[in-house]
Design a protein around this motif. Sequence first.
Motif, PDB file in Angstrom:
ATOM      1  N   VAL A   1       0.864  -1.159  -0.010  1.00 39.75           N
ATOM      2  CA  VAL A   1       0.044  -0.074  -0.051  1.00 39.75           C
ATOM      3  C   VAL A   1       0.793   1.315  -0.054  1.00 39.75           C
ATOM      4  O   VAL A   1       1.889   1.553   0.888  1.00 39.75           O
ATOM      5  CB  VAL A   1      -0.897  -0.040   1.383  1.00 39.75           C
ATOM      6  N   GLU A   2       0.624   2.118  -0.953  1.00 44.23           N
ATOM      7  CA  GLU A   2       1.195   3.181  -0.863  1.00 44.23           C
ATOM      8  C   GLU A   2       0.683   4.407   0.087  1.00 44.23           C
ATOM      9  O   GLU A   2       1.162   5.171   0.641  1.00 44.23           O
ATOM     10  CB  GLU A   2       1.451   3.967  -2.290  1.00 44.23           C
ATOM     11  N   VAL A   3      -0.819   4.492  -0.047  1.00 45.82           N
ATOM     12  CA  VAL A   3      -1.759   5.339   0.527  1.00 45.82           C
ATOM     13  C   VAL A   3      -2.951   4.727   1.025  1.00 45.82           C
ATOM     14  O   VAL A   3      -3.438   3.950   0.497  1.00 45.82           O
ATOM     15  CB  VAL A   3      -2.082   6.570  -0.229  1.00 45.82           C
TER      16      VAL A   3
ATOM     17  N   LEU B   1      -1.424  -2.463   8.383  1.00 46.69           N
ATOM     18  CA  LEU B   1      -0.603  -1.518   7.518  1.00 46.69           C
ATOM     19  C   LEU B   1       0.760  -1.576   8.277  1.00 46.69           C
ATOM     20  O   LEU B   1       1.844  -1.683   7.575  1.00 46.69           O
ATOM     21  CB  LEU B   1      -1.283  -0.186   7.761  1.00 46.69           C
TER      22      LEU B   1
ATOM     23  N   SER C   1       2.931  -2.780   5.282  1.00 44.49           N
ATOM     24  CA  SER C   1       3.325  -1.509   4.380  1.00 44.49           C
ATOM     25  C   SER C   1       3.510  -0.556   5.089  1.00 44.49           C
ATOM     26  O   SER C   1       2.712   0.377   5.487  1.00 44.49           O
ATOM     27  CB  SER C   1       1.984  -1.002   3.631  1.00 44.49           C
TER      28      SER C   1
ATOM     29  N   ALA D   1       3.647   3.078   4.110  1.00 45.56           N
ATOM     30  CA  ALA D   1       2.585   3.965   3.620  1.00 45.56           C
ATOM     31  C   ALA D   1       2.367   5.327   4.134  1.00 45.56           C
ATOM     32  O   ALA D   1       2.636   5.304   5.165  1.00 45.56           O
ATOM     33  CB  ALA D   1       1.387   2.995   3.613  1.00 45.56           C
TER      34      ALA D   1
END
Length: 292
Positions: free
Chosen positions: A73-75, A101, A105, A108
């Motif tokens: 996940v980037e965002v 998260l 990620s 993120a």
Amino acid sequence: MGRSGAGKTSMRSLIFANYSAHDTRRLGATIDVEHSTVQFMGDMSLNIWDCGGQHKYLDNYMNEQKENIFGNVEVLIYVFDLETANKDSEYTLYDECINNLGKYSRDAKVYTLVHKMDKIPEADLKEAKLDMYRRALAKRSDLFKPEVFGTSIWDNTLFHAWSQIVRRLVPSMSTIERHLERFQKLTEAAEVVLFERATFLVVCSINSDKGAGSNKYMVVSQAIKTYRNRCTAIQSALQSFEIRNRDFSLFIEPFTKSTFILVITTDPEIEPAVTKANIKAAQPHFQDKLLI
């Protein structure tokens, strides 16, 4: 991510599918996960996962599918429903998202949107509500430092929040800002704004008045997108937009294959034709050198 009815699909449709706020009333509940890929700023692809907020889906996301949902996940955009009656349940779900998260990620970026802020008419009460969320989320976000925005589909706050989110995904943003500032100085413009062509989100803005806020550009963004949608409804296309009076001249022109540009001049000695010629002359540079 967020509970069912928070407004996730409505805001996605408004920003990326050219819905009006009234159009979103016909949208149904999201079933499981809706995937969409949006081209943004030319060759950049945004893979958006709109996760249904019903309990059976949320339980699946947090357990059986957690690595699939929260991996790479980037965002993460978490949407809080201002009207929810059970705040503890909202925070519990947010905590679960942050925990997963952190596992899959850790790099993120987290944004939280406190949605349906139009339900609070008083500006000071809105800010107090946002401060409450900021304090609460800062304590429970571990290694993440979420940015909190108050949003509504009925005003420009949604455009402001999403502009801030997507512009930070553009890898060459510092270069774009530097070249746009040089363009502003060479043309002696008071203000220059770059809009993404499809969404009309604000990508970058340069103002000769360093203390001026950028919220007005979000108003312009929303207004022009609404106007363009109406043009489309009558099978016409937005070519350009121009306003001139004794105080300023404003131009909105197609710029590169993925952007529109807004230029405002306040010097009465600068002829409109010169400004439009400067915009045209700068197009190849931004198109070829910056690839936008």
